[in-house]
Design an enzyme around this catalytic site. Structure first.
Site, PDB file in Angstrom:
ATOM      1  N   HIS A 176      59.309  17.094 -59.241  1.00 54.55           N
ATOM      2  CA  HIS A 176      58.036  16.803 -59.894  1.00 54.55           C
ATOM      3  C   HIS A 176      57.280  15.709 -59.165  1.00 54.55           C
ATOM      4  O   HIS A 176      57.871  14.880 -58.489  1.00 54.55           O
ATOM      5  CB  HIS A 176      58.269  16.389 -61.355  1.00 54.55           C
ATOM      6  CG  HIS A 176      59.155  15.187 -61.488  1.00 54.55           C
ATOM      7  ND1 HIS A 176      60.526  15.300 -61.566  1.00 54.55           N
ATOM      8  CD2 HIS A 176      58.890  13.861 -61.524  1.00 54.55           C
ATOM      9  CE1 HIS A 176      61.057  14.093 -61.677  1.00 54.55           C
ATOM     10  NE2 HIS A 176      60.085  13.195 -61.639  1.00 54.55           N
ATOM     11  N   SER A 177      55.992  15.727 -59.353  1.00 54.12           N
ATOM     12  CA  SER A 177      55.158  14.671 -58.768  1.00 54.12           C
ATOM     13  C   SER A 177      53.734  14.771 -59.282  1.00 54.12           C
ATOM     14  O   SER A 177      53.283  15.834 -59.690  1.00 54.12           O
ATOM     15  CB  SER A 177      55.146  14.807 -57.251  1.00 54.12           C
ATOM     16  OG  SER A 177      54.323  13.808 -56.704  1.00 54.12           O
TER      17      SER A 177
END
Lengths: 151, 111
Positions: free
Chosen positions: A63-64
Site C-alpha cells: 500500500h501507499s
C-alpha cells in the site's frame, strides 16, 4: 459504504514469480496511463523497502499514498503457487491486497480501508476457502461479505 | 516529468509515511525505525535544489502539504482556479510550477 472489492480489480491467477513482478501485475490493473503506473510501482517498491507489507500466513497488503491518483483503489491478486514477498514469516504469499490512494483524501478512506483489510486478513488466514473460488464475482462477494461482518 | 518535481513528490510521500507510521504499525505493518526513514529523507533532499528545498520546508510548515495535484484547473491546496495561461500550457509536469495564490508546488494528475 460502497463495496470495496470489485471484479474488474481482481486477478485470480497471477503469473508473477517475484515481488517486483507481483507489484507490476497488480498496478497494471489500475485504470491509469503507463507513466502513472510506473510512478505508483516505484512508490510501492520504495514503501516495501521501508518495511515489508507481507504480514505472514500467505497474505500481503502492499500500500501507499501517491500523487498519481485522484481516488482510492483496491486491487486483489491471488497466486496459487505463491510468491516470495519477503513476508514476516518467510513463507510464500498467495493473496495480495494492493491499496493506493491520493496523499489527502478528505474522508480518510485510505487508512480506514487499510485497517479493515488488515482486520479481515487475520480471518482469511483461518478461512482458506478463497484459494478454491474460481469466479471473480464469487471471490468479490466473499470478500465484501467478510468486510460487512466487520462493520 | 521534471526530475526535481519527482523528488519533491517522493519527499512529500515519505513525509506522509513518517506521519502515518504509528497508525500503520498499530495495524500490524512493521516499518523501519525513524532514524532510517530520516536517512531515506536525507538522500532525497540531497537531490533537490537548495532554493526548492527552502520553499518546500516553508510550505510544509505553513500548510503541511507543499506539493498538491491540480484537478480541473483547480489547485487542490487552496482550491483557487489557476490562470488560463498556466492551464493551457503543454507538458506542464516537465517544469516546476507553483500556485500563484498559495505558492504550493503543482502536479497535474491528467497531464
Amino acid at each position: 459504504m460502497k463495496d470495496v472489492f470489485k471484479p474488474e480489480f481482481v486477478k485470480l491467477e497471477l503469473e508473477a514469480t517475484t515481488r517486483e513482478e507481483v507489484l507490476r501485475e497488480l498496478v497494471d490493473l489500475l485504470p491509469v496511463g503507463d507513466d502513472k503506473k510506473e510512478l505508483i510501482y516505484q512508490r510501492l517498491l520504495e514503501r516495501e523497502n521501508l518495511g515489508t507489507t507481507g504480514i505472514g500466513k500467505g497474505i500481503a497488503i502492499p500500500h501507499s499514498r501517491t500523487l498519481a491518483l485522484k481516488d482510492v483503489f483496491v486491487i486483489v491478486g491471488r497466486s496459487k503457487k505463491g510468491v516470495d514477498f519477503n513476508a514476516l514469516d518467510g513463507k510464500p504469499v498467495h493473496l495480495f491486497f494492493l491499496i493506493v490512494a491520493p496523499p489527502y483524501d478528505p474522508k480518510n478512506r485510505y487508512l480506514i480501508t487499510l485497517g479493515k483489510i488488515a482486520e479481515i486478513s487475520r480471518e482469511l488466514t483461518r478461512k482458506k476457502e478463497w484459494m478454491e473460488i474460481e469466479k471473480k464475482e464469487e471471490f468479490v462477494k466473499f470478500l465484501n461479505g467478510l468486510l460487512r461482518e466487520k462493520k | 516529468m521534471n526530475k526535481q518535481l519527482l523528488f519533491l513528490i517522493s519527499l512529500q510521500e515519505l513525509d506522509i509515511l513518517i506521519k502515518e507510521k504509528e497508525k500503520e504499525e498499530e495495524m500490524g505493518f512493521p516499518i523501519k525505525p525513524c532514524e532510517e526513514l530520516k536517512k531515506a529523507r536525507e538522500k532525497i533532499i540531497e537531490k533537490i535544489d537548495a532554493h526548492l528545498m527552502r520553499r518546500y520546508e516553508r510550505l510544509s510548515e505553513r500548510y503541511g502539504n507543499p506539493v498538491v495535484p491540480v484537478v480541473d484547473g483547480i489547485c487542490q491546496g487552496c482550491y483557487m482556479l489557476l490562470p488560463t495561461s498556466l492551464i493551457s500550457q503543454k507538458a506542464k509536469n516537465e517544469r516546476i510550477h507553483t500556485c500563484p495564490n498559495c505558492g504550493r508546488f503543482l502536479y497535474w494528475v491528467d497531464d
